[in-house]
Design an enzyme around this catalytic site. Structure first.
Site, PDB file in Angstrom:
ATOM      1  N   ARG A 122      -0.727 -11.273   8.878  1.00 28.12           N
ATOM      2  CA  ARG A 122      -1.666 -11.764   9.879  1.00 28.12           C
ATOM      3  C   ARG A 122      -3.100 -11.472   9.436  1.00 28.12           C
ATOM      4  O   ARG A 122      -3.402 -10.369   8.998  1.00 28.12           O
ATOM      5  CB  ARG A 122      -1.411 -11.092  11.224  1.00 28.12           C
ATOM      6  CG  ARG A 122      -0.037 -11.335  11.803  1.00 28.12           C
ATOM      7  CD  ARG A 122       0.088 -10.629  13.141  1.00 28.12           C
ATOM      8  NE  ARG A 122       1.449 -10.667  13.649  1.00 28.12           N
ATOM      9  CZ  ARG A 122       1.825 -10.127  14.810  1.00 28.12           C
ATOM     10  NH1 ARG A 122       0.925  -9.487  15.550  1.00 28.12           N
ATOM     11  NH2 ARG A 122       3.085 -10.195  15.202  1.00 28.12           N
TER      12      ARG A 122
ATOM     13  N   ASP B 278      -7.284 -11.497  10.466  1.00 28.15           N
ATOM     14  CA  ASP B 278      -8.138 -11.327  11.635  1.00 28.15           C
ATOM     15  C   ASP B 278      -9.103 -12.500  11.785  1.00 28.15           C
ATOM     16  O   ASP B 278      -9.230 -13.349  10.895  1.00 28.15           O
ATOM     17  CB  ASP B 278      -8.926 -10.022  11.518  1.00 28.15           C
ATOM     18  CG  ASP B 278      -8.035  -8.797  11.571  1.00 28.15           C
ATOM     19  OD1 ASP B 278      -6.992  -8.847  12.254  1.00 28.15           O
ATOM     20  OD2 ASP B 278      -8.371  -7.788  10.921  1.00 28.15           O
TER      21      ASP B 278
ATOM     22  N   ARG C 134     -11.491  -4.666   4.457  1.00 29.48           N
ATOM     23  CA  ARG C 134     -12.926  -4.679   4.764  1.00 29.48           C
ATOM     24  C   ARG C 134     -13.511  -3.273   4.783  1.00 29.48           C
ATOM     25  O   ARG C 134     -14.683  -3.072   4.462  1.00 29.48           O
ATOM     26  CB  ARG C 134     -13.169  -5.411   6.081  1.00 29.48           C
ATOM     27  CG  ARG C 134     -12.842  -6.902   5.973  1.00 29.48           C
ATOM     28  CD  ARG C 134     -13.266  -7.672   7.200  1.00 29.48           C
ATOM     29  NE  ARG C 134     -12.463  -7.377   8.369  1.00 29.48           N
ATOM     30  CZ  ARG C 134     -12.956  -7.008   9.540  1.00 29.48           C
ATOM     31  NH1 ARG C 134     -14.255  -6.843   9.699  1.00 29.48           N
ATOM     32  NH2 ARG C 134     -12.149  -6.792  10.559  1.00 29.48           N
TER      33      ARG C 134
END
Length: 282
Positions: free
Chosen positions: A49, A51, A213
């Site tokens: 998945r 974001d 990130r």
């Protein structure tokens, strides 16, 4: 019939992968297109998945079609499709539109034992970062994050490599109740491309929420001189979130590839992964 779908998307205007009520998501867009084609609802299972704002060029998912749904794919205009998987890909692209920000690049009948999520052995991401040396390219604003100053890419690369291996990455993950933060970081490196844009390649067995990130943000702090090369491993081993670096924006992140074992090992891999991992964001 289980179908593998290879998917690409510009995540700018999506609220992430997972379907959410009243929000536009990648999963929702593709499932809605599939439902129009096969005549009833379906559910995609995805490798990883992503974001909100994160892009993909190599996302992988699978969908299971029952006999009635399969018949709707195979029969159209009185003809039986010779390659139902390829036919499905063309029809999905037709529903999504010629200039859609999401597309199915390829479909294929999945081999026995294939599970897009649990059979995967690694995921690879790329992160694009522009600094003063590379300059700002407005044509790449959707997939490149911009920072001030000039970054030391050699120091960033050296710092990245200190994080490789099997570790608890709690310091680099947004916590989720009941989810493990233990991951094997298989590769992490920084280079400059032909346009002097800084490019990170990050590969792991799986990633927890916001991990890539955060890893990028930590290396940027090194490139700016705010952290030393060895600090990233120290912060990792502290196992707590820190304000020593920022989590970078989603816009620069691209899921580029998902790796799977040989066909004969797919089922065993899926069984092994289910047995040892309960993280819903694998």
């Amino acid at each position: 019939m289980r179908i593998r779908l290879d998917i690409a998307y510009d995540g700018t205007h999506f609220r992430g992968w997972a379907r959410q009520p009243a929000l536009r998501t990648v999963q929702g867009s593709i499932e809605d297109a599939l439902a129009r084609i096969v005549g009833s609802s379906v559910q995609l299972v995805v490798a990883g998945r992503t974001d909100a704002g994160v892009h993909a060029s190599g996302q992988v998912a699978h969908v299971d079609l029952d006999e009635a749904q399969r018949a709707r794919v195979e029969a159209r205009n009185g003809r039986v499709a010779q390659d139902p998987a390829a036919t499905l890909a063309a029809r999905i692209r037709g529903v999504l539109g010629a200039y859609s920000d999401v597309t199915v690049t390829r479909t294929s009948i999945a081999p026995d034992g294939f599970d897009a999520r649990f059979s995967a052995v690694w995921r690879r991401y790329r992160y694009r970062l522009a600094d003063q040396r590379s300059g700002y390219d407005p044509l790449r604003r959707a997939d490149t994050t911009t920072v001030r100053g000039t970054l030391d890419v050699d120091a960033m690369d050296a710092a990245a490599r200190t994080l490789i291996g099997l570790h608890d990455f709690a310091a680099y993950c947004k916590p989720r109740e009941g989810a493990t933060t233990i991951r094997t970081l298989l590769d992490y490196r920084w280079t400059r491309d032909a346009d002097d844009v800084l490019v990170a390649e990050v590969k792991a067995d799986a990633f927890c929420h916001s991990m890539v990130r955060a890893l990028v943000g930590a290396c940027v702090a090194v490139g700016e001189g705010r952290l030393d090369i060895g600090d990233l491993a120290v912060l990792r081993d502290a196992l707590t979130r820190t304000s020593e670096f920022k989590v970078l924006a989603a816009r620069g992140l691209i899921l580029t590839e998902v790796g799977y074992p040989a066909d004969e090992l797919l089922a065993a891999r899926a069984e092994q992964t289910r047995a040892r991992r309960d993280d819903p964001r694998d």
